[in-house]
Scaffold this motif. Structure first.
Motif, PDB file in Angstrom:
ATOM      1  N   ARG A 161       0.800  -1.221   0.000  1.00 15.23           N
ATOM      2  CA  ARG A 161       0.000   0.000   0.000  1.00 15.23           C
ATOM      3  C   ARG A 161       0.837   1.277   0.000  1.00 15.23           C
ATOM      4  O   ARG A 161       0.513   2.236  -0.673  1.00 15.23           O
ATOM      5  N   SER A 162       1.926   1.323   0.761  1.00 15.75           N
ATOM      6  CA  SER A 162       2.686   2.566   0.872  1.00 15.75           C
ATOM      7  C   SER A 162       3.973   2.500   0.059  1.00 15.75           C
ATOM      8  O   SER A 162       4.529   1.430  -0.193  1.00 15.75           O
ATOM      9  N   PHE A 163       4.440   3.666  -0.329  1.00 13.39           N
ATOM     10  CA  PHE A 163       5.659   3.789  -1.121  1.00 13.39           C
ATOM     11  C   PHE A 163       6.859   3.212  -0.369  1.00 13.39           C
ATOM     12  O   PHE A 163       7.677   2.472  -0.933  1.00 13.39           O
ATOM     13  N   GLU A 164       6.969   3.521   0.911  1.00 13.11           N
ATOM     14  CA  GLU A 164       8.097   3.021   1.706  1.00 13.11           C
ATOM     15  C   GLU A 164       8.065   1.498   1.818  1.00 13.11           C
ATOM     16  O   GLU A 164       9.094   0.828   1.662  1.00 13.11           O
ATOM     17  N   GLU A 165       6.884   0.934   2.058  1.00 12.50           N
ATOM     18  CA  GLU A 165       6.771  -0.525   2.170  1.00 12.50           C
ATOM     19  C   GLU A 165       7.147  -1.204   0.856  1.00 12.50           C
ATOM     20  O   GLU A 165       7.807  -2.247   0.849  1.00 12.50           O
ATOM     21  N   GLN A 166       6.733  -0.606  -0.262  1.00 12.13           N
ATOM     22  CA  GLN A 166       7.043  -1.200  -1.556  1.00 12.13           C
ATOM     23  C   GLN A 166       8.543  -1.158  -1.829  1.00 12.13           C
ATOM     24  O   GLN A 166       9.121  -2.125  -2.347  1.00 12.13           O
ATOM     25  N   LYS A 168      10.886  -1.216   0.442  1.00 14.24           N
ATOM     26  CA  LYS A 168      11.498  -2.233   1.302  1.00 14.24           C
ATOM     27  C   LYS A 168      11.433  -3.597   0.637  1.00 14.24           C
ATOM     28  O   LYS A 168      12.364  -4.399   0.731  1.00 14.24           O
ATOM     29  N   LYS A 169      10.342  -3.840  -0.063  1.00 13.58           N
ATOM     30  CA  LYS A 169      10.175  -5.108  -0.776  1.00 13.58           C
ATOM     31  C   LYS A 169      11.211  -5.254  -1.897  1.00 13.58           C
ATOM     32  O   LYS A 169      11.561  -6.376  -2.291  1.00 13.58           O
ATOM     33  N   GLU A 170      11.708  -4.116  -2.419  1.00 16.84           N
ATOM     34  CA  GLU A 170      12.662  -4.142  -3.530  1.00 16.84           C
ATOM     35  C   GLU A 170      14.114  -4.160  -3.056  1.00 16.84           C
ATOM     36  O   GLU A 170      15.035  -4.079  -3.885  1.00 16.84           O
ATOM     37  N   GLU A 171      14.350  -4.250  -1.748  1.00 16.42           N
ATOM     38  CA  GLU A 171      15.730  -4.306  -1.255  1.00 16.42           C
ATOM     39  C   GLU A 171      16.478  -5.474  -1.894  1.00 16.42           C
ATOM     40  O   GLU A 171      15.923  -6.553  -2.094  1.00 16.42           O
ATOM     41  N   GLY A 172      17.745  -5.214  -2.246  1.00 16.93           N
ATOM     42  CA  GLY A 172      18.556  -6.227  -2.904  1.00 16.93           C
ATOM     43  C   GLY A 172      18.492  -6.184  -4.413  1.00 16.93           C
ATOM     44  O   GLY A 172      19.144  -6.976  -5.099  1.00 16.93           O
ATOM     45  N   LYS A 173      17.714  -5.219  -4.972  1.00 18.48           N
ATOM     46  CA  LYS A 173      17.574  -5.092  -6.420  1.00 18.48           C
ATOM     47  C   LYS A 173      18.245  -3.808  -6.916  1.00 18.48           C
ATOM     48  O   LYS A 173      18.432  -2.854  -6.159  1.00 18.48           O
ATOM     49  N   LEU A 188      22.424  -0.391  -6.218  1.00 17.12           N
ATOM     50  CA  LEU A 188      21.787  -1.501  -5.515  1.00 17.12           C
ATOM     51  C   LEU A 188      21.097  -0.977  -4.263  1.00 17.12           C
ATOM     52  O   LEU A 188      21.737  -0.342  -3.419  1.00 17.12           O
ATOM     53  N   LEU A 189      19.795  -1.219  -4.177  1.00 19.81           N
ATOM     54  CA  LEU A 189      19.026  -0.784  -3.009  1.00 19.81           C
ATOM     55  C   LEU A 189      19.316  -1.748  -1.856  1.00 19.81           C
ATOM     56  O   LEU A 189      18.936  -2.911  -1.897  1.00 19.81           O
ATOM     57  N   THR A 190      20.010  -1.261  -0.850  1.00 22.40           N
ATOM     58  CA  THR A 190      20.438  -2.143   0.242  1.00 22.40           C
ATOM     59  C   THR A 190      19.569  -2.035   1.489  1.00 22.40           C
ATOM     60  O   THR A 190      19.422  -3.013   2.223  1.00 22.40           O
ATOM     61  N   LYS A 191      18.961  -0.845   1.726  1.00 19.62           N
ATOM     62  CA  LYS A 191      18.160  -0.708   2.939  1.00 19.62           C
ATOM     63  C   LYS A 191      17.213   0.478   2.825  1.00 19.62           C
ATOM     64  O   LYS A 191      17.558   1.522   2.267  1.00 19.62           O
ATOM     65  N   VAL A 192      15.997   0.296   3.346  1.00 26.50           N
ATOM     66  CA  VAL A 192      15.021   1.378   3.460  1.00 26.50           C
ATOM     67  C   VAL A 192      14.589   1.439   4.916  1.00 26.50           C
ATOM     68  O   VAL A 192      14.017   0.482   5.440  1.00 26.50           O
ATOM     69  N   GLU A 193      14.876   2.556   5.570  1.00 24.62           N
ATOM     70  CA  GLU A 193      14.603   2.640   7.006  1.00 24.62           C
ATOM     71  C   GLU A 193      14.550   4.093   7.456  1.00 24.62           C
ATOM     72  O   GLU A 193      15.364   4.916   7.024  1.00 24.62           O
ATOM     73  N   ASN A 194      13.574   4.417   8.313  1.00 25.93           N
ATOM     74  CA  ASN A 194      13.467   5.737   8.945  1.00 25.93           C
ATOM     75  C   ASN A 194      13.517   6.882   7.921  1.00 25.93           C
ATOM     76  O   ASN A 194      14.212   7.878   8.105  1.00 25.93           O
ATOM     77  N   ARG A 210      17.031  10.828   1.150  1.00 25.64           N
ATOM     78  CA  ARG A 210      15.780  11.025   1.875  1.00 25.64           C
ATOM     79  C   ARG A 210      14.629  10.499   1.030  1.00 25.64           C
ATOM     80  O   ARG A 210      14.455  10.887  -0.129  1.00 25.64           O
ATOM     81  N   LEU A 211      13.827   9.638   1.634  1.00 25.10           N
ATOM     82  CA  LEU A 211      12.739   8.981   0.910  1.00 25.10           C
ATOM     83  C   LEU A 211      11.736   9.982   0.350  1.00 25.10           C
ATOM     84  O   LEU A 211      11.274   9.845  -0.783  1.00 25.10           O
TER      85      LEU A 211
END
Length: 220
Positions: A161-166, A168-173, A188-194, A210-211
């Motif tokens: 549902r949210s941009f941040e959650e999506q 996070k799902k793409e980490e490692g890509k 390479l997207l390694t981490k999404v946090e805060n 910044r997200l």
């Protein structure tokens, strides 16, 4: 908002973030979006980015539209309803800066849309950074591509549902932010946090973004 209704059907000038101005006929307005006809196309402008709107008296050369808009079958229009009605229609979406994308809205989520571009493929665009959308004629296709070469629904993968959650799902890509306008936003997207995104760029350096300033995400 009630006084803005007095401008419906009149020629207006609308100035939005970034100093861009439009002249056209105000055909509809909702609590978070307005509809402008510039003589050729309808422009749907989220009020989030509108700085000024006023009656334009210098010229009345724009004739009233003879075609319907995305808001014609909506009793009370809103930004989200317009985006839903635009699904599957070849559309230009203009984001902050000079980023303009041509393709199809495939899903409308809580604070972002998924978008399919023949050039950029699957993309995610935060709603807060979309300046305006302009659907093309139903007869138009991107870059004159045939329907066989243009899958409007390229992916059936469920979206969060949210941009941040999506994200996070793409980490490692591998991802491309903001259409690669800055080489440090590709990697390479390694981490999404805060509200920060951690990215390993081509040279292996770590970049933190910044997200809420990310305008587009491309998955190559």
């Amino acid at each position: 908002m009630e006084r803005l209704v007095n401008l419906l059907g009149k020629h207006v000038e609308v100035k939005i973030s970034g100093g861009t101005s439009f002249i056209g006929i105000l055909t509809d307005i909702g609590p978070d979006i307005l509809v402008l006809f510039n003589g050729e196309n309808y422009l749907y402008l989220p009020l989030l980015h509108v700085h000024k709107i006023c009656h334009y008296t210098k010229t009345n050369t724009i004739e009233s539209p003879s075609t319907s808009s995305l808001s014609d079958d909506i009793d009370s229009i809103s930004y989200r309803k317009i985006l839903m009605n635009a699904k599957g229609i070849f559309t230009e979406i203009y984001a902050t800066g000079n980023l303009s994308f041509h393709g199809y809205i495939t899903n409308v989520l809580s604070n972002y849309i998924s978008f399919y571009s023949p050039v950029y493929k699957t993309m995610y665009l935060p709603l807060s950074h979309i300046k305006w959308i302009t659907p093309y004629s139903q007869n138009n296709t991107p870059y004159t591509l045939s329907n066989e070469k243009l899958p409007v629904n390229p992916s059936n993968v469920p979206l969060l549902r949210s941009f941040e959650e999506q994200l996070k799902k793409e980490e490692g890509k591998l991802v491309v932010f903001d259409a690669g306008s800055d080489p440090t936003k590709i990697g390479l997207l390694t981490k999404v946090e805060n509200n920060f995104v951690e990215l390993a760029n081509a040279s292996g350096d770590t970049v933190y973004l910044r997200l809420n300033h990310i305008k587009s995400v491309q998955l190559p």
